[in-house]
Design an enzyme around this catalytic site. Structure first.
Site, PDB file in Angstrom:
ATOM      1  N   ARG A  86       1.186  -1.771   0.189  1.00 36.98           N
ATOM      2  CA  ARG A  86       0.200   0.187  -0.104  1.00 36.98           C
ATOM      3  C   ARG A  86       0.956   1.389  -0.104  1.00 36.98           C
ATOM      4  NH1 ARG A  86      -2.235   0.583   5.608  1.00 36.98           N
ATOM      5  NH2 ARG A  86       0.023   0.994   6.920  1.00 36.98           N
ATOM      6  N   HIS A 156      -9.206  -2.549   2.011  1.00 40.80           N
ATOM      7  CA  HIS A 156      -9.437  -1.511   3.341  1.00 40.80           C
ATOM      8  C   HIS A 156     -10.352  -1.299   3.176  1.00 40.80           C
ATOM      9  CE1 HIS A 156      -9.107  -0.236   6.862  1.00 40.80           C
ATOM     10  NE2 HIS A 156      -7.973  -0.865   7.451  1.00 40.80           N
ATOM     11  N   ASP A 202     -12.972  -2.284  16.231  1.00 43.74           N
ATOM     12  CA  ASP A 202     -12.165  -2.895  15.076  1.00 43.74           C
ATOM     13  C   ASP A 202     -12.328  -4.655  15.429  1.00 43.74           C
ATOM     14  OD1 ASP A 202      -9.510  -3.792  14.096  1.00 43.74           O
ATOM     15  OD2 ASP A 202      -8.719  -2.099  14.987  1.00 43.74           O
ATOM     16  N   GLU A 261     -14.542  -4.447   5.120  1.00 48.97           N
ATOM     17  CA  GLU A 261     -13.265  -4.485   4.839  1.00 48.97           C
ATOM     18  C   GLU A 261     -13.113  -6.555   3.876  1.00 48.97           C
ATOM     19  OE1 GLU A 261      -9.477  -3.501   6.953  1.00 48.97           O
ATOM     20  OE2 GLU A 261     -10.724  -2.754   7.618  1.00 48.97           O
TER      21      GLU A 261
END
Length: 286
Positions: A86, A156, A202, A261
Site C-alpha cells: 500500500r 481495506h 475494530d 473490509e
C-alpha cells in the site's frame, strides 16, 4: 468510454475512467481505487482531505491493499503493518473495454530483489478493477516460486457515509467476532443485530456470509458488498480520539466513513502452492 492517465496529487500517476455507468479514479501508486461514482450518484468511497500523496506513505481512503499480511508483522521482524503493497509503486498492466460497457484496469507488481529482501517469496500480484454498474475488484496472487507460501490480506475499503450515527452494517447478525478494540485476548463475541457504531470499532468477523450491506440513513442509500475467497471480514471505525491523533484525518472524518473490509485475516490464512494462484474478490453496488 474514456481512460486518461494523469499526474494526480503529489504527482502520483492516476488513471481516470469514465463510461456510461460510472466514473472512477485509480492510483497506480499502491494499486488503489480512490473513487467510484455511479452516474447521477454520490461517491461510494471516502478519501481523507488530509491524505498523504507521497511515495512511502499510505493513502488514507479508497481501497488500500493489505498484502502479504494483514495487521502486525506475523513474524515479529519489525516489518510494517499490513504488508508492503500500500506504499509502493505498482505497474499499469492493462486496460480494456468490456461488452457490457464496463471498463477493466489491471495493475500489478512482481517480486524483485527489493521485495525478496522483505518477504522471501516469488510472486505476481494483480489488482483487477472493473468499473461498471458496480465496482468489481479482484486481488490475484500467483506463486511464481518453487514452494508453497501463506498469506493474509485485505481490501481495506473506506466507504463514504452521510453520518455514522445514521449508518448500520447488516449481514453479520449472529456471527462470531474478535474484538480488537476491547481487549485483544482472542476471546470471541457474537454479533446481536445489525452493527451500529457509537464508539471505536475494530472487529474481525469469522465465518462471514458472501453478502453484506451498509445502510446509510443520511444519504438514503444501501451499499451492497458481495465477496468470495474470504472467510473473514473486518469492520473498523477509529472514532473521535484515534481520528484526532491521525495526522492524515480531519478530527471529525470518523463521522463520514466506515471500513467494511473483505479479508483473509486471523485464522483465515491462505496457502498458495507453487505455480498456483488465489483470487480474493469483492463487488460494491448501490
Amino acid at each position: 468510454m474514456t481512460i486518461t492517465r494523469v499526474a494526480g496529487n503529489g504527482g502520483l500517476p492516476m488513471i481516470n475512467v469514465s463510461n456510461d455507468h460510472a466514473d472512477a479514479v485509480i492510483s497506480v501508486y499502491a494499486g488503489q481505487v480512490l473513487s467510484f461514482t455511479p452516474k447521477g450518484a454520490a461517491d461510494v468511497l471516502f478519501v481523507s482531505d488530509k491524505a498523504y500523496y507521497a511515495e512511502g506513505k499510505a493513502i488514507k481512503g479508497g481501497v488500500p491493499i493489505c498484502w502479504p499480511w494483514f495487521g502486525a508483522d506475523p513474524e515479529g521482524k519489525g516489518r510494517p503493518a499490513h504488508g508492503f503493497m500500500r506504499n509502493r509503486m505498482w505497474s499499469d498492466w492493462e486496460t480494456r473495454e468490456n461488452a457490457d460497457g464496463s471498463t477493466t484496469v489491471i495493475l500489478g507488481v512482481e517480486s524483485s530483489p527489493e521485495t525478496l529482501a522483505i518477504w522471501p517469496h516469488a510472486f505476481r500480484l494483480a489488482m483487477e478493477v472493473t468499473v461498471g454498474k458496480t465496482l468489481q475488484l479482484a486481488l490475484v496472487t500467483r506463486n511464481t516460486g518453487d514452494a508453497a507460501f501463506t498469506i493474509t490480506q485485505a481490501m481495506h475499503t473506506y466507504f463514504a457515509v452521510g453520518d455514522i450515527a445514521q449508518t448500520t452494517v447488516t449481514g453479520l447478525e449472529g456471527t462470531q467476532y474478535l474484538d480488537k478494540a476491547a481487549d485483544g485476548n482472542g476471546a470471541t463475541k457474537q454479533q446481536g443485530g445489525a452493527i451500529s457504531i457509537a464508539s471505536e470499532v475494530d472487529r474481525v468477523y469469522l465465518g462471514v456470509p458472501a453478502e453484506l450491506a451498509i445502510v446509510d440513513g443520511a444519504l438514503n442509500r444501501t451499499i451492497r458488498i458481495t465477496s468470495s475467497g474470504n472467510k473473514t471480514a473486518v469492520v473498523w471505525n477509529p472514532w473521535a480520539k484515534i481520528a484526532a491523533g491521525m495526522a492524515d484525518l480531519q478530527d471529525d472524518d470518523y463521522t463520514r466513513f466506515v471500513c467494511v473490509e473483505t479479508t483473509n485475516a486471523a485464522d483465515d490464512v491462505v496457502s498458495i502452492p507453487a505455480g498456483a494462484e488465489f483470487r480474493l474478490v469483492a463487488e460494491y453496488g448501490v
